[in-house]
Design an enzyme around this catalytic site. Sequence first.
Site, PDB file in Angstrom:
ATOM      1  N   TYR A 297       0.862  -1.194   0.000  1.00 29.06           N
ATOM      2  CA  TYR A 297       0.000   0.000   0.000  1.00 29.06           C
ATOM      3  C   TYR A 297       0.888   1.229   0.000  1.00 29.06           C
ATOM      4  CZ  TYR A 297      -4.157   2.646   1.657  1.00 29.06           C
ATOM      5  OH  TYR A 297      -5.214   3.493   1.798  1.00 29.06           O
ATOM      6  N   TYR A 347      -5.764   5.959  -6.437  1.00 28.08           N
ATOM      7  CA  TYR A 347      -5.715   5.749  -4.994  1.00 28.08           C
ATOM      8  C   TYR A 347      -7.053   5.216  -4.539  1.00 28.08           C
ATOM      9  CZ  TYR A 347      -4.973   6.764  -0.018  1.00 28.08           C
ATOM     10  OH  TYR A 347      -4.824   6.678   1.343  1.00 28.08           O
TER      11      TYR A 347
END
Lengths: 389, 146
Positions: A297, A347
Amino acid sequence: MKTSIVGLGQTEFSKNSGRSELKLAVEAILAALQDAGLEVNDVDGLVRYTWDNTSEATIVNALGIPALKYYGETEFGGVNCCGAVAQASAAIEAGLASCVVFYRALNARSGVRFGRGERVLEERDGTLLSRQPEPPGDIYSAPFGLLVPGQHHALYAQAYAGHYGLDTEQVTNMLGSIAVTQRAYANKNPRALLRDRTLSMDEYRAGRVISTPLRVFDYCLETDGAMAMVIVSRERARSLSGKAVDVLAAGQYIFPGSAPMYLYAPHTYSLAPEIVGQELFGKAGVNAADIDVAMIYDATSIMVPIALEDFGLVERGGAHDFLTSGEHGSRGSLPVNTHGGLLSEGYFHGLNTIAEGVRQLRDESFNQVSAETAFITLRGASSMVLGRA
Amino acid sequence: MTIIRPSDEFLDEPFWKNLAWGTLHLNCCDDCGASHHPPSPICPRCRSWNTGWKPASGRARLKSFTEVHHPVHSLLESAVPYVVTLVELEEGVRMVSGIPAGRKVDLRVGMALQCEVIRYDERFALPYFLPDAKLDRVTAGRSETN
């Protein structure tokens, strides 16, 4: 764990979806169900982030889901991306639901933006006031101007550099190699917001400084869109269309100081204790060396070297050499974020991070590598190992 | 002069009141002696309810820092660049702090710091931590950072 991810669905990633989050959510959920070979009436569980604006009730009402027997929520947003899958799996294994959809819908570029101080501060007569109980922007941090997650990441990066004695040039090379390599992956990914924009090391260095040592290309995008995934038992997955990817292990882990923004924990150069990887890989029945592809991430680039070391994928202090020699690239020993990541694809708070792991194991990636197992993590706060069905 | 502050209702709390009177105090446990931050009603180490406040020595080490260049609010456009720090106090707790506007300092992770309380009005003061050259001993081979 005895569950599988059998469907993925998403809208396009954009800077302005031009439609409501509810509409985006419904599009993504329908796409995921179609991908799974399932229908709305099969859905009996929903999992989402508390931070999502589209409630389970709204989804049930909009889609006419006949009976929702499990509705779970998780805190801290993308921090718990893998934990949401763990939660869905727990519900299935406990017999509370049989088909759980994990969804996320957010107009994060055209709507409320996470990188802005307005989100945590109130303005009154030229003064900015904080009432936040916790970071970012809480009463103890905000007066010093520590307001948004991206600034916290700059603190992680400087702590890492200081701990290992990396000079400015080494930090630039290490982080730049992530930004540049992931952009190259994105250039081959039609879903990526930055598919048509290349990035060289010179351009990376020339990017404006946001918060030292991080530059603009160290930061993830802001994206409008929605994604969803369908989770069922492994047994049920075997009877479906054949796109199943098995969840070998999924876990959550926070400890004092680690949440929400990792300010008060004993270390800042390392964001997950060793036990996290040991337990996760132990439950999955794999070793770190068995991992073929990693989705880390990357809210900012510093998350990559820290996760590689925290989980033993690279030895402590070895991330600089690993990354600057391109081992995370398509011809490297451990490709990382082959979709371009949050830095270059879009995102989506962990859902697109997970999705690329799933796609690699279905041979559907635009930067396909040979992969039997995929590892996914958000600084150990939630992590997952996926395997081919 | 800072323009970001806790909303007024928090300033009566001991942490802020003690600062406004000039000294950094830490929430501490009367049973095990540990300090903790942020403040909490119970000791996180021994779970005693007997918590109180004691003055901090003011000594700390720098764990990280960043110079913020990008203003995340329109009212901060003239405030950047400014420095945020993450420090570890001698008492074993970590705290967010910064470098006051206009002070130029060279920062290095690990360096010794000393608390300086700067007061903005009768209710509001902040604990800054500045390098303390007297206490700092440079470790051989430590590389330069920004």
